[in-house]
Design a protein around this motif. Structure first.
Motif, PDB file in Angstrom:
ATOM      1  N   PHE A  12       0.819  -1.213   0.000  1.00 36.19           N
ATOM      2  CA  PHE A  12       0.000   0.000   0.000  1.00 36.19           C
ATOM      3  C   PHE A  12       0.856   1.267   0.000  1.00 36.19           C
ATOM      4  O   PHE A  12       0.335   2.364   0.098  1.00 36.19           O
ATOM      5  CB  PHE A  12      -0.942  -0.025   1.208  1.00 36.19           C
ATOM      6  CG  PHE A  12      -1.650  -1.346   1.354  1.00 36.19           C
ATOM      7  CD1 PHE A  12      -2.712  -1.662   0.518  1.00 36.19           C
ATOM      8  CD2 PHE A  12      -1.214  -2.301   2.267  1.00 36.19           C
ATOM      9  CE1 PHE A  12      -3.342  -2.893   0.613  1.00 36.19           C
ATOM     10  CE2 PHE A  12      -1.837  -3.524   2.369  1.00 36.19           C
ATOM     11  CZ  PHE A  12      -2.907  -3.828   1.538  1.00 36.19           C
ATOM     12  N   SER A  13       2.173   1.092  -0.057  1.00 30.18           N
ATOM     13  CA  SER A  13       3.082   2.244  -0.066  1.00 30.18           C
ATOM     14  C   SER A  13       3.944   2.232  -1.323  1.00 30.18           C
ATOM     15  O   SER A  13       5.041   2.794  -1.321  1.00 30.18           O
ATOM     16  CB  SER A  13       3.985   2.221   1.173  1.00 30.18           C
ATOM     17  OG  SER A  13       4.899   1.134   1.091  1.00 30.18           O
ATOM     18  N   LYS A  14       3.440   1.572  -2.363  1.00 28.95           N
ATOM     19  CA  LYS A  14       4.211   1.413  -3.597  1.00 28.95           C
ATOM     20  C   LYS A  14       5.568   0.768  -3.289  1.00 28.95           C
ATOM     21  O   LYS A  14       6.583   1.111  -3.895  1.00 28.95           O
ATOM     22  CB  LYS A  14       4.378   2.745  -4.318  1.00 28.95           C
ATOM     23  CG  LYS A  14       3.046   3.349  -4.762  1.00 28.95           C
ATOM     24  CD  LYS A  14       3.228   4.676  -5.447  1.00 28.95           C
ATOM     25  CE  LYS A  14       1.869   5.250  -5.853  1.00 28.95           C
ATOM     26  NZ  LYS A  14       1.937   6.603  -6.382  1.00 28.95           N
ATOM     27  N   PHE A  15       5.555  -0.102  -2.310  1.00 29.89           N
ATOM     28  CA  PHE A  15       6.728  -0.893  -1.918  1.00 29.89           C
ATOM     29  C   PHE A  15       7.875  -0.026  -1.408  1.00 29.89           C
ATOM     30  O   PHE A  15       9.029  -0.435  -1.461  1.00 29.89           O
ATOM     31  CB  PHE A  15       7.160  -1.827  -3.053  1.00 29.89           C
ATOM     32  CG  PHE A  15       6.048  -2.759  -3.455  1.00 29.89           C
ATOM     33  CD1 PHE A  15       5.717  -3.855  -2.678  1.00 29.89           C
ATOM     34  CD2 PHE A  15       5.288  -2.496  -4.573  1.00 29.89           C
ATOM     35  CE1 PHE A  15       4.659  -4.687  -3.017  1.00 29.89           C
ATOM     36  CE2 PHE A  15       4.229  -3.325  -4.928  1.00 29.89           C
ATOM     37  CZ  PHE A  15       3.919  -4.431  -4.142  1.00 29.89           C
ATOM     38  N   GLN A  16       7.546   1.133  -0.894  1.00 28.12           N
ATOM     39  CA  GLN A  16       8.545   1.945  -0.189  1.00 28.12           C
ATOM     40  C   GLN A  16       8.521   1.535   1.271  1.00 28.12           C
ATOM     41  O   GLN A  16       7.470   1.582   1.922  1.00 28.12           O
ATOM     42  CB  GLN A  16       8.199   3.433  -0.282  1.00 28.12           C
ATOM     43  CG  GLN A  16       8.732   4.123  -1.508  1.00 28.12           C
ATOM     44  CD  GLN A  16       8.446   5.620  -1.439  1.00 28.12           C
ATOM     45  OE1 GLN A  16       7.437   6.081  -1.952  1.00 28.12           O
ATOM     46  NE2 GLN A  16       9.337   6.355  -0.807  1.00 28.12           N
ATOM     47  N   ARG A  17       9.677   1.173   1.794  1.00 29.82           N
ATOM     48  CA  ARG A  17       9.751   0.710   3.182  1.00 29.82           C
ATOM     49  C   ARG A  17      10.024   1.862   4.146  1.00 29.82           C
ATOM     50  O   ARG A  17       9.505   1.872   5.256  1.00 29.82           O
ATOM     51  CB  ARG A  17      10.861  -0.332   3.285  1.00 29.82           C
ATOM     52  CG  ARG A  17      10.837  -1.187   4.520  1.00 29.82           C
ATOM     53  CD  ARG A  17      11.986  -2.171   4.448  1.00 29.82           C
ATOM     54  NE  ARG A  17      11.891  -3.196   5.452  1.00 29.82           N
ATOM     55  CZ  ARG A  17      12.786  -4.158   5.606  1.00 29.82           C
ATOM     56  NH1 ARG A  17      13.828  -4.219   4.804  1.00 29.82           N
ATOM     57  NH2 ARG A  17      12.648  -5.053   6.548  1.00 29.82           N
ATOM     58  N   GLU A  18      10.860   2.777   3.723  1.00 30.82           N
ATOM     59  CA  GLU A  18      11.197   3.936   4.566  1.00 30.82           C
ATOM     60  C   GLU A  18      10.782   5.206   3.833  1.00 30.82           C
ATOM     61  O   GLU A  18      11.161   5.413   2.675  1.00 30.82           O
ATOM     62  CB  GLU A  18      12.696   3.969   4.871  1.00 30.82           C
ATOM     63  CG  GLU A  18      13.156   2.761   5.674  1.00 30.82           C
ATOM     64  CD  GLU A  18      14.654   2.765   5.945  1.00 30.82           C
ATOM     65  OE1 GLU A  18      15.102   1.914   6.721  1.00 30.82           O
ATOM     66  OE2 GLU A  18      15.367   3.614   5.362  1.00 30.82           O
ATOM     67  N   CYS A  34      -0.723   9.336   4.929  1.00 34.85           N
ATOM     68  CA  CYS A  34      -1.945   8.825   4.308  1.00 34.85           C
ATOM     69  C   CYS A  34      -2.450   9.770   3.221  1.00 34.85           C
ATOM     70  O   CYS A  34      -3.145   9.322   2.292  1.00 34.85           O
ATOM     71  CB  CYS A  34      -3.023   8.597   5.373  1.00 34.85           C
ATOM     72  SG  CYS A  34      -2.620   7.251   6.489  1.00 34.85           S
ATOM     73  N   GLY A  35      -2.112  11.034   3.334  1.00 31.16           N
ATOM     74  CA  GLY A  35      -2.461  11.964   2.258  1.00 31.16           C
ATOM     75  C   GLY A  35      -1.635  11.698   1.021  1.00 31.16           C
ATOM     76  O   GLY A  35      -2.145  11.711  -0.113  1.00 31.16           O
ATOM     77  N   ASP A  36      -0.346  11.423   1.219  1.00 29.10           N
ATOM     78  CA  ASP A  36       0.539  11.147   0.080  1.00 29.10           C
ATOM     79  C   ASP A  36       0.277   9.766  -0.515  1.00 29.10           C
ATOM     80  O   ASP A  36       0.522   9.550  -1.704  1.00 29.10           O
ATOM     81  CB  ASP A  36       2.010  11.224   0.532  1.00 29.10           C
ATOM     82  CG  ASP A  36       2.421  12.647   0.893  1.00 29.10           C
ATOM     83  OD1 ASP A  36       1.688  13.583   0.516  1.00 29.10           O
ATOM     84  OD2 ASP A  36       3.452  12.801   1.580  1.00 29.10           O
ATOM     85  N   MET A  37      -0.150   8.838   0.328  1.00 32.31           N
ATOM     86  CA  MET A  37      -0.369   7.454  -0.124  1.00 32.31           C
ATOM     87  C   MET A  37      -1.770   7.038   0.296  1.00 32.31           C
ATOM     88  O   MET A  37      -1.959   6.306   1.278  1.00 32.31           O
ATOM     89  CB  MET A  37       0.677   6.529   0.497  1.00 32.31           C
ATOM     90  CG  MET A  37       2.087   6.874   0.065  1.00 32.31           C
ATOM     91  SD  MET A  37       3.313   5.810   0.797  1.00 32.31           S
ATOM     92  CE  MET A  37       4.728   6.220  -0.220  1.00 32.31           C
ATOM     93  N   PRO A  38      -2.782   7.468  -0.444  1.00 34.70           N
ATOM     94  CA  PRO A  38      -4.165   7.236  -0.008  1.00 34.70           C
ATOM     95  C   PRO A  38      -4.540   5.766   0.152  1.00 34.70           C
ATOM     96  O   PRO A  38      -5.444   5.439   0.911  1.00 34.70           O
ATOM     97  CB  PRO A  38      -5.003   7.910  -1.097  1.00 34.70           C
ATOM     98  CG  PRO A  38      -4.078   8.375  -2.149  1.00 34.70           C
ATOM     99  CD  PRO A  38      -2.681   8.277  -1.663  1.00 34.70           C
ATOM    100  N   GLN A  39      -3.821   4.871  -0.546  1.00 34.56           N
ATOM    101  CA  GLN A  39      -4.121   3.442  -0.375  1.00 34.56           C
ATOM    102  C   GLN A  39      -3.820   2.971   1.045  1.00 34.56           C
ATOM    103  O   GLN A  39      -4.369   1.976   1.513  1.00 34.56           O
ATOM    104  CB  GLN A  39      -3.291   2.608  -1.349  1.00 34.56           C
ATOM    105  CG  GLN A  39      -3.811   2.646  -2.787  1.00 34.56           C
ATOM    106  CD  GLN A  39      -2.939   1.779  -3.661  1.00 34.56           C
ATOM    107  OE1 GLN A  39      -1.729   1.998  -3.751  1.00 34.56           O
ATOM    108  NE2 GLN A  39      -3.535   0.797  -4.312  1.00 34.56           N
ATOM    109  N   LEU A  40      -2.908   3.682   1.726  1.00 37.80           N
ATOM    110  CA  LEU A  40      -2.534   3.289   3.084  1.00 37.80           C
ATOM    111  C   LEU A  40      -3.603   3.666   4.106  1.00 37.80           C
ATOM    112  O   LEU A  40      -3.702   3.043   5.166  1.00 37.80           O
ATOM    113  CB  LEU A  40      -1.229   3.980   3.493  1.00 37.80           C
ATOM    114  CG  LEU A  40       0.071   3.201   3.399  1.00 37.80           C
ATOM    115  CD1 LEU A  40       1.239   4.100   3.782  1.00 37.80           C
ATOM    116  CD2 LEU A  40       0.053   1.960   4.278  1.00 37.80           C
TER     117      LEU A  40
END
Lengths: 88, 274
Positions: A12-18, A34-40
């Motif tokens: 849900f973070s486009k596979f960004q871990r950090e 959550c604003g930058d990554m709405p799927q999260l």
């Protein structure tokens, strides 16, 4: 702050871990994340916008309770979000 | 008597070591036996999660090997599984027997903790008894209010108290996706692989001066007990710390699974008896 996500959240973070997120508090950082990554958002937060109880949150390895998300943090602080268990 | 499902498995070479059924295969087939039992008597595993928002996580697993069962002994074997709800439905116990050409080859017991799926997308969950509609599908003799046994505790104590410590080792690993299940959480039946790698590395490194360690290469595993306290998730790093013991002239191993993650470092314990 630097937010580190547990492995089952990476989908849900486009596979960004950090992820570096600006913000004066943990709560503000979560909101921006959550604003930058709405799927999260629906994965991390419940309908009322509170962190779901299935996740555990640590600041510099110290666990933070849900009522402590207003804690101030600096840009070098590490916020780690771990999922307790998943029912796969 | 609890209902039993029986599944015939045609042998392939990957089920076996030269000596016996792979412990990973036994646990994987046992878990698949659960899926068969659920589909036949409760509701299929996917529907249990999707419609009942219920799943299970594994708290413990054990294998006891009995009659020999090797690849060339026959064309296949059968997996027989039964399930009981335990302790006010806050636990479930899967009992599995594997029968080969020479009789009962292994028994496996898997202790499950029912969980409620809190988020159907990530499958994040929290412990909760089976919901009433699910529990209603168990027959009365499949519901037992008592707490399940914890055989690892006594076995670990026996090895630590009566065994002679021979050698120790530490082996890191990373949880890549092929070791995970559908929720990007570790698949419990991969534990024999993690501990087996640590055991074999120890036997390679120290087998020259501690010959009993080489028993780990040439003797079949007789018993395995595992208790799990915390999952690993995809891409997390873990560590196996292995202690090898001489117990009644047999080889015994205690493996501790840990990590550097915050919130407690112990993920599980496993004991092997050869």
């Amino acid at each position: 702050m630097k937010i580190t996500l547990s492995g089952n959240l990476l989908r849900f973070s486009k596979f960004q871990r950090e992820i570096d997120v600006p913000g004066p508090t943990v709560a503000e950082g979560l909101t921006r994340l959550c604003g930058d990554m709405p799927q999260l958002r629906p994965v991390l937060l419940d309908g009322a916008g509170h962190l779901r109880k299935v996740h555990r949150l640590f600041v510099n390895r110290d666990q933070l309770m849900n009522d402590e998300l207003g804690r101030p943090v600096g840009e070098d602080d590490e916020v780690m979000i771990l999922t307790a268990i998943a029912g796969g | 008597m609890p209902r039993i499902i029986s599944v015939e498995v045609v042998s392939d070479t990957g089920h076996f070591t030269p000596l016996q059924l792979q412990p990973r295969a036994v646990l994987s087939l046992a878990f698949n036996g659960l899926a068969h039992w659920l589909r036949e008597h409760l509701v299929s595993f996917p529907r249990l999660i999707a419609e009942q928002r219920t799943s299970v996580v594994i708290l413990a697993a054990g294998i006891t090997y009995e009659a020999p069962c090797r690849f060339f002994d026959g064309d296949g074997f059968s997996v027989r599984a039964s399930l009981q709800a335990r302790r006010q439905a806050s636990r479930a116990e899967l009992d599995v027997e594997i029968h080969g050409p020479q009789g009962r080859a292994a028994t496996a017991r898997i202790l499950l903790c029912p969980v409620r799926i809190e988020d159907p997308v990530s499958l994040a969950a929290s412990p909760a008894p089976f919901p009433a509609p699910v529990l209603a599908r168990f027959r009365p003799d499949e519901v037992d209010p008592t707490s399940p046994a914890r055989p690892l505790v006594a076995l670990q104590e026996e090895v630590a108290r009566h065994g002679e410590l021979l050698a120790t080792a530490r082996r890191p690993f990373t949880l890549h996706r092929h070791l995970c299940e559908v929720a990007d959480q570790w698949a419990f039946f991969e534990v024999p692989g993690f501990i087996g790698a640590s055991r074999e590395a120890l036997a390679l490194a120290r087998g020259g001066d501690v010959p009993l360690l080489r028993q780990a290469f040439g003797e079949p595993l007789r018993r395995l007990e595992i208790e799990l306290s915390r999952p690993y998730f995809w891409l997390e790093d873990g560590l196996v710390e292995t202690s090898a013991y001489r117990l009644n002239d047999r080889l015994a191993m205690i493996h501790r699974l840990s990590s550097n993650l915050p919130g407690g470092d112990q993920h599980g314990i496993a004991v092997e008896i050869f």
